[in-house]
Write a protein that holds these residues in place. Structure first.
Motif, PDB file in Angstrom:
ATOM      1  N   TYR A   1       0.842  -1.202   0.000  1.00 39.37           N
ATOM      2  CA  TYR A   1       0.000   0.000   0.000  1.00 39.37           C
ATOM      3  C   TYR A   1       0.877   1.252   0.000  1.00 39.37           C
ATOM      4  CZ  TYR A   1      -3.266   3.515   1.809  1.00 39.37           C
ATOM      5  OH  TYR A   1      -4.013   4.653   1.999  1.00 39.37           O
TER       6      TYR A   1
ATOM      7  N   ASP B   1       0.348   3.012  -3.569  1.00 42.12           N
ATOM      8  CA  ASP B   1      -0.940   3.689  -3.442  1.00 42.12           C
ATOM      9  C   ASP B   1      -0.831   4.990  -2.639  1.00 42.12           C
ATOM     10  OD1 ASP B   1      -3.674   4.207  -3.428  1.00 42.12           O
ATOM     11  OD2 ASP B   1      -4.250   2.317  -2.522  1.00 42.12           O
ATOM     12  N   TRP B   2      -0.382   4.906  -1.414  1.00 48.83           N
ATOM     13  CA  TRP B   2      -0.406   6.034  -0.480  1.00 48.83           C
ATOM     14  C   TRP B   2       0.431   7.201  -0.993  1.00 48.83           C
ATOM     15  CZ3 TRP B   2       2.644   8.861   3.058  1.00 48.83           C
ATOM     16  CH2 TRP B   2       1.930   9.524   4.064  1.00 48.83           C
TER      17      TRP B   2
ATOM     18  N   GLU C   1      -4.398  11.409  -6.590  1.00 47.50           N
ATOM     19  CA  GLU C   1      -5.605  10.788  -7.134  1.00 47.50           C
ATOM     20  C   GLU C   1      -6.571  11.892  -7.534  1.00 47.50           C
ATOM     21  OE1 GLU C   1      -7.823   8.643  -8.810  1.00 47.50           O
ATOM     22  OE2 GLU C   1      -6.666   7.253  -7.541  1.00 47.50           O
TER      23      GLU C   1
ATOM     24  N   LYS D   1     -12.098   6.476  -0.947  1.00 45.88           N
ATOM     25  CA  LYS D   1     -11.049   6.642   0.059  1.00 45.88           C
ATOM     26  C   LYS D   1     -11.537   7.470   1.236  1.00 45.88           C
ATOM     27  CE  LYS D   1      -6.916   6.219   1.724  1.00 45.88           C
ATOM     28  NZ  LYS D   1      -7.194   6.441   3.129  1.00 45.88           N
TER      29      LYS D   1
ATOM     30  N   ASP E   1     -11.702   6.116   5.018  1.00 44.37           N
ATOM     31  CA  ASP E   1     -11.068   6.842   6.114  1.00 44.37           C
ATOM     32  C   ASP E   1     -12.075   7.112   7.230  1.00 44.37           C
ATOM     33  OD1 ASP E   1      -8.344   7.000   5.520  1.00 44.37           O
ATOM     34  OD2 ASP E   1      -8.620   8.714   4.196  1.00 44.37           O
TER      35      ASP E   1
ATOM     36  N   TRP F   1      -5.540   1.915  10.359  1.00 44.61           N
ATOM     37  CA  TRP F   1      -5.723   1.822   8.916  1.00 44.61           C
ATOM     38  C   TRP F   1      -5.507   0.397   8.417  1.00 44.61           C
ATOM     39  CZ3 TRP F   1      -8.387   3.505   5.250  1.00 44.61           C
ATOM     40  CH2 TRP F   1      -8.077   3.193   3.929  1.00 44.61           C
TER      41      TRP F   1
ATOM     42  N   ARG G   1     -10.541  -3.981   2.885  1.00 52.86           N
ATOM     43  CA  ARG G   1     -10.892  -3.099   1.764  1.00 52.86           C
ATOM     44  C   ARG G   1     -11.643  -3.842   0.662  1.00 52.86           C
ATOM     45  NH1 ARG G   1      -6.600   0.822  -1.241  1.00 52.86           N
ATOM     46  NH2 ARG G   1      -5.505  -1.153  -1.463  1.00 52.86           N
TER      47      ARG G   1
ATOM     48  N   PHE H   1      -6.789  11.511   4.871  1.00 53.25           N
ATOM     49  CA  PHE H   1      -7.278  11.378   3.500  1.00 53.25           C
ATOM     50  C   PHE H   1      -6.395  12.172   2.536  1.00 53.25           C
ATOM     51  CE2 PHE H   1      -9.858  13.638   0.287  1.00 53.25           C
ATOM     52  CZ  PHE H   1     -10.241  12.571  -0.510  1.00 53.25           C
TER      53      PHE H   1
ATOM     54  N   ALA I   1      -3.208  10.361   1.982  1.00 53.54           N
ATOM     55  CA  ALA I   1      -3.377   9.117   1.240  1.00 53.54           C
ATOM     56  C   ALA I   1      -3.597   9.343  -0.245  1.00 53.54           C
ATOM     57  CB  ALA I   1      -4.528   8.306   1.828  1.00 53.54           C
ATOM     58  N   VAL I   2      -4.331  10.414  -0.598  1.00 45.50           N
ATOM     59  CA  VAL I   2      -4.653  10.657  -2.009  1.00 45.50           C
ATOM     60  C   VAL I   2      -3.697  11.651  -2.658  1.00 45.50           C
ATOM     61  CG1 VAL I   2      -7.077  10.007  -1.694  1.00 45.50           C
ATOM     62  CG2 VAL I   2      -6.403  12.438  -1.544  1.00 45.50           C
TER      63      VAL I   2
END
Length: 190
Positions: free
Chosen positions: A18, A22-23, A27, A36, A40, A48, A55, A166, A169-170
């Motif tokens: 991840y 991803d993290w 996005e 997402k 969250d 998490w 998920r 959030f 993460a995005v």
């Protein structure tokens, strides 16, 4: 990935993957951003990794996180989800997801959900130069503004700490440590 990863991901293979793929990656897809944000919100009070392990179950239970569909759900759907052991069975968070789907649709129709969210960072990822996790805040002025705006629109479980997680993460904030190879990768994506 060569170099020293951010310490928060530890050695759990799922968490490492991840982190590495991803993290922190910017996005812009509105549906992915909504998913997402909802996940969250489900994390509130949990770790998490708990959400990350569930998920795929969440994606199955929420039919791919399509807000257009979820906005139409009612009590029968809430009951179905409360009976699903593969997800976090919290009535408030489930009902909040349905309310948030309706709010998402309004924002998407008015100005686009992605532009709305990205406006809180001026449309581009904020680049940080943090050397340790101790330097990472739990919330910022931007996350407080985002949380306030989302709540005003009808979103649930989106306080300033959740919105900052959030944003990290995005990829709205590049909070990979400067020694982490992903920091430069995410900066290049900006």
């Amino acid at each position: 990935m060569d170099g020293t990863r951010c310490s928060w991901c530890g050695t759990d293979p799922l968490y490492v993957a991840y982190h590495d793929t991803d993290w922190g990656r910017p996005e812009r897809d509105p549906r992915a951003l909504w998913e997402k944000l909802i996940l969250d919100g489900f994390q509130a009070g949990l770790s998490w990794i708990t959400i990350l392990r569930k998920r795929e179950n969440f994606r199955r239970a929420f039919n791919g996180f399509h807000p257009e569909e979820i906005a139409l759900w009612g009590e029968a759907d809430v009951q179905r989800l409360l009976g699903d052991a593969g997800i976090i069975r919290h009535r408030g968070k489930i009902e909040g997801t349905i309310a948030s789907a309706r709010a998402y649709l309004e924002i998407e129709a008015e100005q686009g959900f992605s532009p709305f969210l990205w406006s809180f960072v001026g449309g581009a990822p904020a680049q940080t130069l943090r050397a340790s996790m101790a330097e990472v805040p739990t919330e910022t002025a931007e996350s407080r503004a985002m949380a306030k705006a989302l709540k005003a629109r009808g979103f649930k479980f989106c306080g300033p700490t959740i919105t900052y997680a959030f944003m990290q993460a995005v990829g709205m904030v590049n909070d990979h440590m400067v020694h982490c190879p992903a920091h430069a990768e995410c900066a290049a994506m900006a």
